[in-house]
Structures are given as C-alpha cells and as structure tokens.
Design a protein around this motif. Structure first.
Motif, mmCIF file in Angstrom:
data_model
loop_
_atom_site.group_PDB
_atom_site.id
_atom_site.type_symbol
_atom_site.label_atom_id
_atom_site.label_comp_id
_atom_site.label_asym_id
_atom_site.label_seq_id
_atom_site.Cartn_x
_atom_site.Cartn_y
_atom_site.Cartn_z
ATOM 1 N N ILE A 77 0.867 -1.188 0.000
ATOM 2 C CA ILE A 77 0.000 0.000 0.000
ATOM 3 C C ILE A 77 0.898 1.231 0.000
ATOM 4 O O ILE A 77 1.931 1.270 0.664
ATOM 5 C CB ILE A 77 -0.930 0.022 1.237
ATOM 6 C CG1 ILE A 77 -1.958 -1.113 1.127
ATOM 7 C CG2 ILE A 77 -1.632 1.370 1.372
ATOM 8 C CD1 ILE A 77 -3.017 -1.098 2.199
ATOM 9 N N ARG A 78 0.511 2.195 -0.792
ATOM 10 C CA ARG A 78 1.293 3.424 -0.844
ATOM 11 C C ARG A 78 1.027 4.267 0.389
ATOM 12 O O ARG A 78 -0.096 4.646 0.671
ATOM 13 C CB ARG A 78 0.951 4.203 -2.126
ATOM 14 C CG ARG A 78 1.905 5.360 -2.415
ATOM 15 C CD ARG A 78 1.712 5.912 -3.814
ATOM 16 N NE ARG A 78 2.018 4.950 -4.857
ATOM 17 C CZ ARG A 78 3.246 4.655 -5.284
ATOM 18 N NH1 ARG A 78 4.300 5.253 -4.748
ATOM 19 N NH2 ARG A 78 3.425 3.751 -6.220
ATOM 20 N N LYS A 79 2.074 4.474 1.165
ATOM 21 C CA LYS A 79 1.953 5.312 2.354
ATOM 22 C C LYS A 79 3.044 6.349 2.292
ATOM 23 O O LYS A 79 4.213 5.983 2.105
ATOM 24 C CB LYS A 79 2.114 4.457 3.626
ATOM 25 C CG LYS A 79 0.966 3.476 3.845
ATOM 26 C CD LYS A 79 1.141 2.676 5.111
ATOM 27 C CE LYS A 79 -0.046 1.746 5.318
ATOM 28 N NZ LYS A 79 0.153 0.808 6.426
ATOM 29 N N ASP A 80 2.705 7.564 2.397
ATOM 30 C CA ASP A 80 3.657 8.682 2.297
ATOM 31 C C ASP A 80 4.458 8.576 0.998
ATOM 32 O O ASP A 80 5.677 8.753 0.967
ATOM 33 C CB ASP A 80 4.629 8.691 3.484
ATOM 34 C CG ASP A 80 3.877 8.813 4.802
ATOM 35 O OD1 ASP A 80 2.824 9.499 4.804
ATOM 36 O OD2 ASP A 80 4.314 8.196 5.791
ATOM 37 N N GLY A 81 3.765 8.210 -0.065
ATOM 38 C CA GLY A 81 4.428 8.167 -1.363
ATOM 39 C C GLY A 81 5.188 6.894 -1.632
ATOM 40 O O GLY A 81 5.619 6.663 -2.751
#
Lengths: 160, 697, 440
Positions: free
Chosen positions: B288-292
């Motif tokens: 999952i994309r988190k903070d880019g």
C-alpha cells in the motif's frame, strides 16, 4: 574468400557439374581442392564452401570429420603416408612406417618442427600388388624399402 | 477434423507371434507390432521422423528371411510370419545392448536420465547386466552448447533422434554429426555452441542422458518429483507442459507423456520459462502506498483498503475502469467482468487485444465448423499463413503445419511482411509491404488456392476490422471449405475475449447493455479508480490504482495498492488457446504470500459485502458453461487433461469499430511480455530477444 | 604407366590395349585400337538387346558383391520421368585390391565407353566417376580423358549424330572405405557423410538424387564394350558357368611375382599362385589365403590350394571371390597380428551409423591389440569370436560382416596362434584383481 585463378576455374566447373539445386554435391571435392591450396580446412573455408554450395555450414562441418583426408590442422609440405594395411604389412609396411617415424622424428599425424614433413599411418591406398607403398602428397611410391625411402625423403628435404 | 483426401488402401494379413493381424499394406512392421501390443524396442526409430535402422534393437525374426530384420524399415506384406521375442531375437537385443554399453559411461547414479532412461529400461528387459568389456572406454568431456543445452558424448548412443527432430520437426537443422566410427558424435551448428530455437526438443527426444537441460541438470532424481501436467502460460498455442515439482519448487518443464494437444512439441518457453515463478522480484506481500512509498502490509489490511476504496467510490458515484489479464483464467476474467458490470456497475472494461477475433466471428456468422483446431493444422490439405512469423510467434502451430507438410504433403502458403521459416517448404511465400498490398498478394494466390480441396487461413493482427470481413469474403470466393484461426498472443488472450473483457461486448460476444471506455481511454479519463488484474497497460491518470500482479510492473509500481497474485502454475481454472480449445490448468506449486486472482476478487467482494456467487474455479466454470455460448465443453475431456474447442457465437457480433486497438505485441520465441522479462532462462540465451522475419535457415 | 609384365596364362580382354607398343590411353590411341565402336553398335541395338547380351555374358559385379550386371540394369525403370544417372564406383579401397587403378590409369576411354553404353541402355544424360581421394592422379587422368572425349565428340550433346546426350564428370572422394558401398557412395556423391542408405529402394530405382541410377564398379563398366564386341556368349565362354569372362586379379602379399593379372573366371588357385604369381615367396608354405580382399573369410593354405577362382567355388569353401584382391600369407605370418591389422582397418573405417559395427569393431580392435601384445587371456580369444559372431548379419550394411567374417575365420582356424601369445597359462581365471588392474 578468393582462390587462385586455377582453383576458381575448377570450382566454377565443379559447381556446374551437378544438376540444378544439387550444388551440395560439390562440397567434398571443393573441400579437397581448397585444402590443397590452403593447407587445411579453416573455419573461413567452411563458411566459403557452404556459401558456394548453398548449404548451411553445419553440413560442411559434418563431412570434415567423416572423411579421413580432410584435416583442420595444416600438414607438412610433404605429407608422408605409409600404408600398413594387410598387403603392405605382409611385406614390411609396418617396419617402413616405423623407419619413417624414426627418421623424421615424428609420429602418426605429426608434423616436423620445420613444417616440411608430416607422417600418417594410412589404410589401404590401392597399391597392394606393388607393396609396400608410400604416398607423398598425391604421388605413389611402390616397392618402397627403407633405403629407397631415405633417398626419397632426403631429396625432398633439399631446397628446390 | 479435416482429413486429407482418402486414398484406396489395400490391407494385408500377417502373423505376429502366432496372432493373425490385418494392417494396411506398406505399414511399417514395428508399428503393426506396437498396435498388437507386441512392443518392439527401438532407440533410433521414432514415429513421424525419417527412418534410420541404426540401433538394430528392433530386429525381429521373419520367416523366409535368412537374417534378422530391422522391423522399423520393413513394410508388412501378405503372409509374413513374424516373431518378436524368439530366442534369436532376444539374444540379438542383448548383444546390441552389450555393444552399446561397452563405451557407455554407466554413470547412471548421477545421470539426469536415470530412472527414465530407455537404455536402462532396455537393459533391465533384455539383460546384458554383466559386462565382458574390460578395455578403456572412449571418453570425451561434456560440452555446453547453450545456457539450456548440454551434450555428453560418451552417453550418446547415436540414435540421431535429436538431429531429426531439429531438422525435420522444427525446420532448424542446428544439429549434425561429426567424426565417424566409435568417435562419431553430435555437433551444434555454431562449432562450439548452438544458435537455434532453444526449444529443447533434442533433450526431450534423447532416449539417454546425452542431451541434458541446463535448467534441470543435476538438480534432482526424476522419481523425487511430482509431475504436474498443465498448460503453458506463455503464448496462445496452449501446449501442455509437464512441470516436475519437488518441495513446492518447479525443477523442470518438459513434455513427459506427450498427451497434450502438442504431442511431442514444446518450445523453450514451455520447457524452461517456468522460472519466472520463483524470480527473486516476485511479489509476495500486498503493498500500500503510504507517504508516497509502497510498503508491505498484511492481506487483511490490503483487502480492506481496496474494498473500502471501491465501496466509497461507488457510494460517491465515482468512476471505475477495469483492465483484465491475458494470462488469467477464464474463470477469473469472467468473474472480473461480472464484478465490474454487476458489482461496480461500470461498463469500462477491457484487456490487451492482440487479434481481431470478434470481427472474425462476426464475418463467419451463420457458418458452422469454420474454426480450425490445432489438429486441423496437421490434417488440412492446405494452409495459408497471413502476417505472422509463425515459427517465432506460434511455434506449435508452425510445427503442426511442418509435420503436415512432411507427413501428408500439405501445401503451405505464406503472405508475410518478411521472410519466414515456412518458406523453405512452402508452396508459395509472398512478401507484402502494406495491408493493401497484402490483399493484392492474396489475389495472386487465388487461382492456386481454388485448386486446393480445403484450406485453413491463419491471420495475425495485420488483418483486422473491416479487412477481416474482406478476408472471409476472399475465403468464400475460393469455393472450397475454409477454416480460420485469428492469431492472438497470449495463453488466454482468446479466453479474455470470449469472457467479455471488452467495453462493448459481454461474455459470448453479446452486446454489453452499456458501452464503456476502451483501455487507452480509461488511462486518459482521470477515473476515480483503475483496477488492473494481470496486465501492464502503463500509468494512466486515474486518481487511484489497484493492481493485482506477480511483479512490480511499471503499472504496479505507480499504483496505490498492489496485490501479489499467483501464477498460472499455482492455480486451477481453464484457459482457451488460439484455436478456441479450452484446457484446464493444474496447480503445481504455491508461492507463499500470493493468492490466485479469483480468490483476491472473491475476498474483495466479501469485504464489500457484494454477492457475486461462489468464487471457486469450479463454480465459476459451471456458471460459464451455462451462460457462455459454446463453453458447454464436456467436463470429462478437460478434467482429464484434454482440450475441447469452444465456438462461442454463431451470429452477428456488434463490433466497436476500433480495430486500431488490436495490436500484437510481436513477441519472439525468446520474449513473452512481463513473464518473459522475468525468465532468466529466456533472457540468458544468445538469441534473446530474437527478431521476427529474420529467419536465415 | 602402371602394370606388370604380362603373363602368358593371362586372358587379356579388358587389358588388351594397354600392352600394345606405344599405347598411351589417349582418345586417338583408343580409337585407333577400335575404341568407341561398341558404343556405336549399342546405338543400333535396343536397350533390351544390350541388357540381353550383358545377361548372356554372365557378367557379375566386379566390386565384390558379384551381383549379375544384366539383371541390375534391367531393374532400372527406364520409363520413369525422372532423369537417369550413371555412377561409376571407383572408390577402390578393399584391402588387397588395386585393379581399377590399372584400368583407369592405362585405358580411361574404355571406362567412358562402358558408361556410354549403360547411358544408352537406360537413357541417362549424366554420369559421375567417383574416384577415391587418394587416387588424385587418376582423377586427373580421368578428367583429361573426359576432356578429350568431349573434344572428340564422344561426350556432350548429340554424340556423333546419334541424338544421344551424355555428360560425364570425375568426382573426388575424400578418404572413406565405406563409400565403396554403393548407397554410401551415393550419399557421398550428394555431398553428405558416407552413411549407407536403407535399401530397398535400391539405386536402380532410387539412386543418385533419388533417381534411377546404374551404379557399377569400374571393371564392370570396362567389361561391357568387350561383351558387345565378342558377343555375350563368347564372353561368357571365357569363364565358367554362371560366371563369365575375365577378372582382374590382384596378387598381393607373399607372392614371388605379385601383380595385377587378367585371369578367366574359374582359374585354378594352384596355377595362379605357382605359375602366374611365381609361387610362394622364398618357396615357403602357404599358411593362409584370402581370395578377394580382407572382407573375405580367410582360408588355410590346405583349403585354398585345390580351389578355383570363381564365385561358387569360393563360396563352397566358406569364403568369397570378392573384389579380386588375393592376399597370400606364408608360413611366417603372424595371424594374430593379421587379425588385428584387419580389425584396425574396419574400426577405422566404420562409419558409426549402426551400433554393432561402431561398437563391435572398436571393441574387437582393443581386444586384438591386447592379444597381440601378449596381455590377453583365454577368455579374450573366445570373446573375439563371440563379438564377431554378434556383429555378423546384424549390422546396417555389409561392413560389419566384412569385419566379422575374417576375424571369425582366423580365430577358428588359427586359434593356436592366439593361445601361444597368451600372457599366462590358459587355466588362470581372468577375474584376479591384478589382471583387472593390468587391463587398466
């Protein structure tokens, strides 16, 4: 790859000797004659013969190891072939071979350091009634004795 | 199945081991013996290839012949009295084995072939267990001819099967024989290495361990593996590959029992390119994309995130786009379009189109028995190949045509943008520049094709849109029976079409109730959610992207959520090959952390509270069989590893008029989209990545 | 020019010109001595009549197999739409045989005329004279003769206004005994490895380039003009029943006067040795006798003396007339060494196509090498006989038999010589560890 004018003429005739689409037939004679001029069957020659005879190079490779007269390593200027097969054996062919080996200081399929002679113990060359026989390059010598061979080899060794 | 014109066959009656048997005159004795169950052993004899009579194992006793005769070259004749296991015959076979074993290294304990070696089997059967050979054996070192082909001359019994399969079967001719007598050995075409299809047919056909596979050698013993026959997941031809599996790892791919539609054929992709499966870059955790940054998360978190995003977007009246896969199973693609159309209520659904099947089916409306199978390619009297380097792009189809030419004198015509291998035996090989010129070339062939009794036309994406109807009209104009194959690229390209992964067509080519966006339009439409399953269409401008894939493709790398999916070798389900033949996958291994796409979709649906039916392959197949025309294929056939052709429609197909979207990826024998890039076997050979229309054979 | 002093007991038919004073084998000389007249006669005859004369002559193939030539020519499907070919087997390499050399070297136009007559029979327009590579000088001679024949109008288009077209070429081999086998020769002529072909089909039906082909030995073709000249009946009468004419016979080995002599079929062995060949070297006893090349089973002196040089007589005695390469071995001959040298040859020349010949000859050579060197055992002697027997009749082509037959006969007839060379008493078991080590 180009060859001498004589050989080029021979090849031209050779390729034309077989029916249309059958130039593969020219592979073996072409290798034989080219080998005489080049001293050996080189990779370049394989490619050239394949091209001229319109066959894949592997079909040229296949025949090289099959035919005992085709060779990849250069032989001596004089390729001394001593027959030791049965008819020659009975009249001293083997002794003649050993004599040649000792005189030249080389063994079967070896070449002298100066590149003048190479030696091969060969199978029956069709000189059985005039045995023992030696073929040097394409010249037959019949009823050869050790002494006759010495004279012959010595005469060849002299610069001509 | 089409058959060549039957000719008058006379039969003869002969006696084999006291049993009377009738067979067509001219049949080889060894074949008649085999049919009778009196198996005659042979190393050099191989059905379908030229005769050698070299191994002398098939010697039998025939009355009135003074000597034992090689049954592989003797045609049966009236009144022949044959004995295949008489004391003289058994003694001769034992003697032949004694000769063979004299220089054989007897390194069976470490030989790859040990346990499935014909020389071992024959020795077991006929004895020669004690050797009288006390001389020094001829030995030469083993040679490596390519990353995937090794040759051990001392083990070689010179049956010449490899030479023949390469030359006659594949049309490559990369193997030959060097030297003579006891020193004779097989040589590769480039002196010390091979430049060929790297198909490994030579390895498969080798009765002993002389030719071994770089991918498999010295890895295991054959009896330590489970042998899982499944369908190759690369090109569209649908070959069976038998995966040798040990402790959840695929050790080899081969063609163990020749039971697939592909018979003895398998190309390098089916044989070696299973290795993408355990590539170190394989995704094994949801991201999952988190903070880019894409970060690893648990399955439950990822599934919940997808479900939440889908549900919220739907609730907010947001837009969706769905792109399915060309390696995914029929069940997965069917379920995906159902999920999209019924669950997400979107009509935006598509996949990577590589051949214009809908246009063909539309043009063939009202005709029956007009879609050729792979068997037809072997049996048709004539075939016309348009716009494909078949030996590179559809190697099994090319093999079928070549075998047909060799065995039945079938005529093959090619009309292609460059030189193709078929040209070496084709009745005519024409080269075209533009599509307009293509049809002009077809006109040149018209009279010759009219003289054929029947024809199969195979065409690539060079013929699409309105040209397909033009081609079918051309076929009609010939006045002979014509069947067609619309060439597509990947293992389930055809199934994706049949299952309705199109913006205008649902399963079975029925018009979708609402038309949606095609893939390139979806990417550009600024959709709220783009959902990509097993495809790599590139980074679009969607606001949120969910990708299911085995690898971090460019699309996945740019996505917001990535779900690691199982490969075709890790799941069940059916796939449909280029000829519309449906076959069943069998899971061979599992990769920890991945899930089959069908299961992923089912779990998302569950998270969303959607009821889309039971999401197992069997249940979805049942639904497909009852709802997609032509897919009511006989289950016993596909359950037992067979293939059943589906003709999904016989009527007009509403076409979307976007032929430009049909684009073959032009893969060669050594490329295979994403899967190919992650196959070290494919990318390691010198021929990689290959080039179409450059055949120099 | 290569020939021996003529012997009064010879019957010179094929070799009649070469002893004429000043005869040099050119086309002019050949014509001067009546050459090419038989071809012109053949043009006036029907193909069936020519075949009939050849059949009447009882000419049998002179390469070694002895197949009736007329019958072979009759098998060619003359109506076939395919082109027909004439192929001359000049790959003379059977040990003990050097007769074709004499014919090509001294009278090449005789061979060309034989080819022309065969071409006339089957309607062939192309022919090849396949000559072994070692005979390069003969290839040169043949090429010169062919060039002469073209210039003189005996080859080419519409030969001498007969409407017959025939092109002939010499083709070089490159060193392979196996290419003397007719189907292997055809493979070689097609540019391939000299592996024998599966037969049937025989060359008469599917030979060169899968077309009908007349393929015969040099001597066979060379015999044809004289058959037309004399008439088949008269030619046949030179020899004996079922084997007509003369045979070029090569006396090799321990003769006082070795040489190539043209003898009638059925010529007595005793007369051949003692009169034509001048007797056994040094007046010694004859230990062994090979009638026609090293592929034939070896006869003991006692067996050979009463025989005649013809197919049936030799077959009855358990050997073969073969190619006419007589090998005489006197009492000083080491038969183990002879067996080894013969097997050395076959192992060297095995093409490797089929298992029993490829592996059998190599194994036998190693065994015989040990036996000859004195490191063999009694069991090895049995094994030699056994392996040869296991090859016999089971190989793809006759080379396997050619290797097996002399070996079997030598082991059988001269076993005591093998035993005399054993390294240890016959009773010692061969499985003793030290021996296994000594065998390497």
């Amino acid at each position: 790859m180009t060859f001498s004018p004589d050989l080029e003429a021979r090849f031209e005739k050779l390729v034309a000797s077989y029916p249309e689409g059958r130039t593969r037939s020219a592979v073996i004679p072409m290798l034989m004659y080219a080998q005489d001029e080049l001293g050996a069957v080189t990779p370049e020659l394989v490619a050239e013969v394949a091209k001229r005879c319109k066959v894949p190079p592997i079909q040229v490779e296949e025949v090289i190891g099959y035919y005992s007269m085709l060779h990849r390593k250069p032989q001596g200027k004089y390729h001394v072939q001593v027959c030791t097969n049965i008819s020659c054996l009975l009249v001293g062919g083997e002794e003649l071979y050993h004599h040649a080996s000792k005189k030249l200081g080389i063994g079967h399929k070896q070449t002298t350091a100066d590149g003048i002679f190479s030696l091969e113990e060969v199978e029956c060359m069709g000189a059985c009634s005039w045995a023992p026989a030696v073929e040097i390059n394409y010249d037959f010598h019949h009823h050869v004795t050790a002494e006759k061979l010495d004279v012959l080899l010595d005469s060849l060794k002299k610069p001509q | 199945m089409m058959t060549a014109t039957p000719t008058e066959v006379t039969t003869v009656t002969l006696s084999i081991n006291g049993q009377s048997v009738t067979a067509p005159a001219g049949t080889l004795l060894i074949e008649v013996c085999k049919k009778l169950g009196a198996e005659v052993p042979a190393f050099c004899y191989y059905e379908g290839f030229s005769l050698q009579a070299a191994c002398r194992m098939c010697l039998v006793e025939i009355e009135k012949f003074p000597k034992l005769q090689a049954s592989c070259t003797i045609p049966v004749s009236e009144g022949m009295v044959v004995r295949t296991e008489s004391p003289a015959v058994v003694a001769a076979r034992k003697d032949m084995l004694e000769f063979l074993l004299s220089n054989h290294p007897l390194d069976c304990p470490v030989c790859d072939k040990g346990g499935e070696c014909e020389l071992q089997d024959m020795t077991f059967r006929y004895g020669a267990g004690e050797s009288r050979f006390t001389e020094i054996k001829v030995h030469t070192p083993e040679k490596q001819w390519s990353p995937v082909v090794f040759y051990d001359a001392p083990r070689c019994i010179l049956c010449y099967r490899c030479v023949r399969v390469c030359d006659e079967g594949l049309g490559v001719g990369a193997l030959g024989i060097q030297y003579r007598g006891v020193g004779a050995e097989i040589i590769p075409n480039m002196g010390d290495h091979l430049n060929c299809d790297e198909c490994g047919a030579c390895i498969d056909i080798c009765p002993v361990g002389a030719l071994t596979s770089g991918a498999y050698r010295y890895k295991t013993r054959p009896w330590e593996m489970n042998h899982v026959g499944t369908v190759c997941t690369h090109c569209s031809n649908g070959c069976k590959t038998t995966l040798g599996v040990r402790t959840d790892e695929i050790i080899r791919g081969n063609n163990r029992d020749h039971s697939g539609i592909n018979g003895e054929f398998l190309c390098g992709k089916g044989r070696y390119a299973f290795d993408f499966n355990k590539h170190e870059d394989r995704l094994t955790s949801p991201l999952i994309r988190k903070d880019g940054q894409l970060v690893e998360v648990s399955w439950s978190e990822a599934l919940k995130a997808v479900a939440t995003k889908f549900s919220e977007t739907q609730a907010a009246g947001g837009s969706f786009g769905v792109i399915g896969g060309v390696h995914s199973t029929n069940e997965e693609n069917y379920f995906l379009q159902k999920f999209a159309r019924q669950g997400l209520k979107t009509a935006n659904i598509d996949h990577q189109r590589t051949g214009d099947v809908p246009a063909l089916l539309d043009a063939l409306s009202g005709k029956s028995d007009v879609l050729a199978t792979t068997d037809d390619l072997y049996n048709t009297a004539a075939a016309l190949v348009i716009g494909s380097d078949l030996a590179q792009q559809h190697p099994f189809l090319a093999y079928q045509l070549r075998a047909n030419g060799r065995h039945h004198n079938a005529r093959v015509y090619t009309v292609t943008p460059g030189k193709v291998r078929e040209a070496d035996y084709a009745a005519a090989s024409l080269i075209y520049g533009s599509t307009a010129e293509l049809f002009a070339k077809l006109d040149e062939l018209r009279d010759r094709l009219k003289a054929e009794p029947e024809l199969v036309i195979l065409f690539s994406d060079a013929v699409k849109g309105a040209d397909v109807a033009k081609l079918v009209a051309y076929g009609d104009s010939l006045g002979i029976k014509v069947k067609y194959v619309a060439l597509v690229d990947y293992s389930n390209s055809r199934g994706a079409l049949d299952m309705g992964l199109l913006p205008t067509l649902g399963p079975g080519y029925h018009a979708a109730p609402v038309s949606g966006l095609a893939a390139p339009d979806m990417l550009a439409a600024g959709l709220d959610v783009l959902w990509v399953m097993g495809a790599d269409p590139g980074k679009g401008n969607a606001k949120f992207t969910v990708v299911q894939d085995m690898f971090l493709t460019p699309t996945a790398a740019a996505a917001d959520i990535v779900l690691p999916s199982a490969s075709a070798y890790e799941k069940s389900g059916t796939v449909t090959n280029v000829c519309g033949q449906v076959q069943k996958l069998k899971p061979a291994v599992r990769t920890m952390g991945t899930k089959p796409d069908l299961e992923i979709m089912g779990l998302i649906a569950r998270e969303m509270g959607l009821n889309l039916g039971i999401w197992t392959h069997d249940h979805v197949l049942t639904e497909i069989r009852s709802s997609v025309a032509g897919y009511n294929v006989p289950l016993p056939v596909i359950q037992t590893g067979g293939a059943a052709q589906a003709q999904p429609v016989n009527g007009r197909v509403p076409l979307d008029g976007r032929p430009e979207l049909v684009q073959s990826a032009q893969d060669t024998l050594f490329t295979s989209g994403t899967l190919g890039r992650y196959s070290k076997a494919l990318t390691s050979v010198i021929e990689y990545p290959g080039k179409l229309y450059s055949d120099n054979q | 020019m290569l020939f021996n002093e003529p012997h009064p007991l010879e019957t010179r038919v094929l070799t009649k010109r070469m002893h004429e004073p000043g005869y040099n084998g050119t086309v002019e000389a050949y014509e001067r001595y009546g050459g090419y007249k038989q071809f012109l006669k053949a043009v006036e005859m029907t193909p069936d009549d020519i075949i009939g004369e050849v059949k009447t002559s009882n000419l049998r193939g002179r390469g070694g197999a002895g197949f009736p030539t007329g019958m072979k020519w009759g098998f060619v499907p003359r109506q076939s739409p395919k082109p027909k070919y004439i192929v001359v087997n000049g790959d003379e390499s059977e040990p003990g045989t050097c007769k074709d050399r004499v014919l090509i070297e001294n009278d090449p136009h005789l061979l060309i005329e034989g080819c022309l007559i065969a071409a006339r029979v089957v309607g062939a327009e192309r022919g090849y004279v396949y000559i072994r590579g070692e005979y390069r000088y003969l290839i040169d001679i043949m090429e010169r003769a062919i060039d002469e024949a073209y210039r003189a109008g005996w080859l080419g288009k519409n030969i001498k206004g007969t409407g017959i077209n025939f092109d002939l070429r010499a083709h070089s081999g490159a060193g392979a005994y196996e290419c003397g086998e007719e189907s292997a020769l055809l493979e070689s002529l097609e540019g391939k490895r000299g592996n024998p072909r599966i037969r049937p089909p025989f060359p008469a039906v599917a030979g060169l380039y899968a077309s009908p082909t007349v393929l015969n030995n040099v001597e066979t073709f060379a015999a044809v003009p004289s058959i037309l000249e004399m008439g088949g009946k008269a030619w046949a009468d030179l020899g004996i029943e079922k084997a007509g004419g003369t045979k070029l016979t090569c006396l090799t080995g321990h003769f006082n006067k070795p040489g190539v002599y043209e003898l009638t079929l059925g010529f007595p062995v005793e007369k051949m040795i003692n009169e034509v060949g001048g007797g056994v070297r040094g007046g010694r006893k004859m230990k062994a006798f090979i009638p026609g090349g090293s592929s034939c089973p070896v006869l003991t002196g006692d067996e050979a003396w009463p025989l005649n040089m013809d197919y049936d007589s030799m077959a009855k005695a358990g050997s073969m007339l073969g190619s006419g390469g007589v090998i005489l071995m006197d009492e000083t001959t080491d038969m183990v060494k002879a067996a080894l040298r013969i097997m050395h040859f076959y192992a060297h020349e095995s093409c490797g196509w089929c298992i029993p010949c490829r592996e059998g000859t190599a194994w036998l050579k190693k065994l015989l090498t040990r036996l000859d060197a004195g490191s063999g055992s009694a069991r090895d002697i049995d094994l030699v006989g056994d392996l040869a027997k296991n090859m016999l009749g089971r190989t793809f082509c006759p080379l396997g038999d050619a290797a097996a037959l002399p070996t079997m006969s030598i082991v059988k007839k001269f076993r005591h010589e093998f035993e005399a060379k054993l390294s240890r008493p016959v009773s010692v078991p061969v499985t003793s560890p030290d021996q296994l080590v000594s065998l390497g």
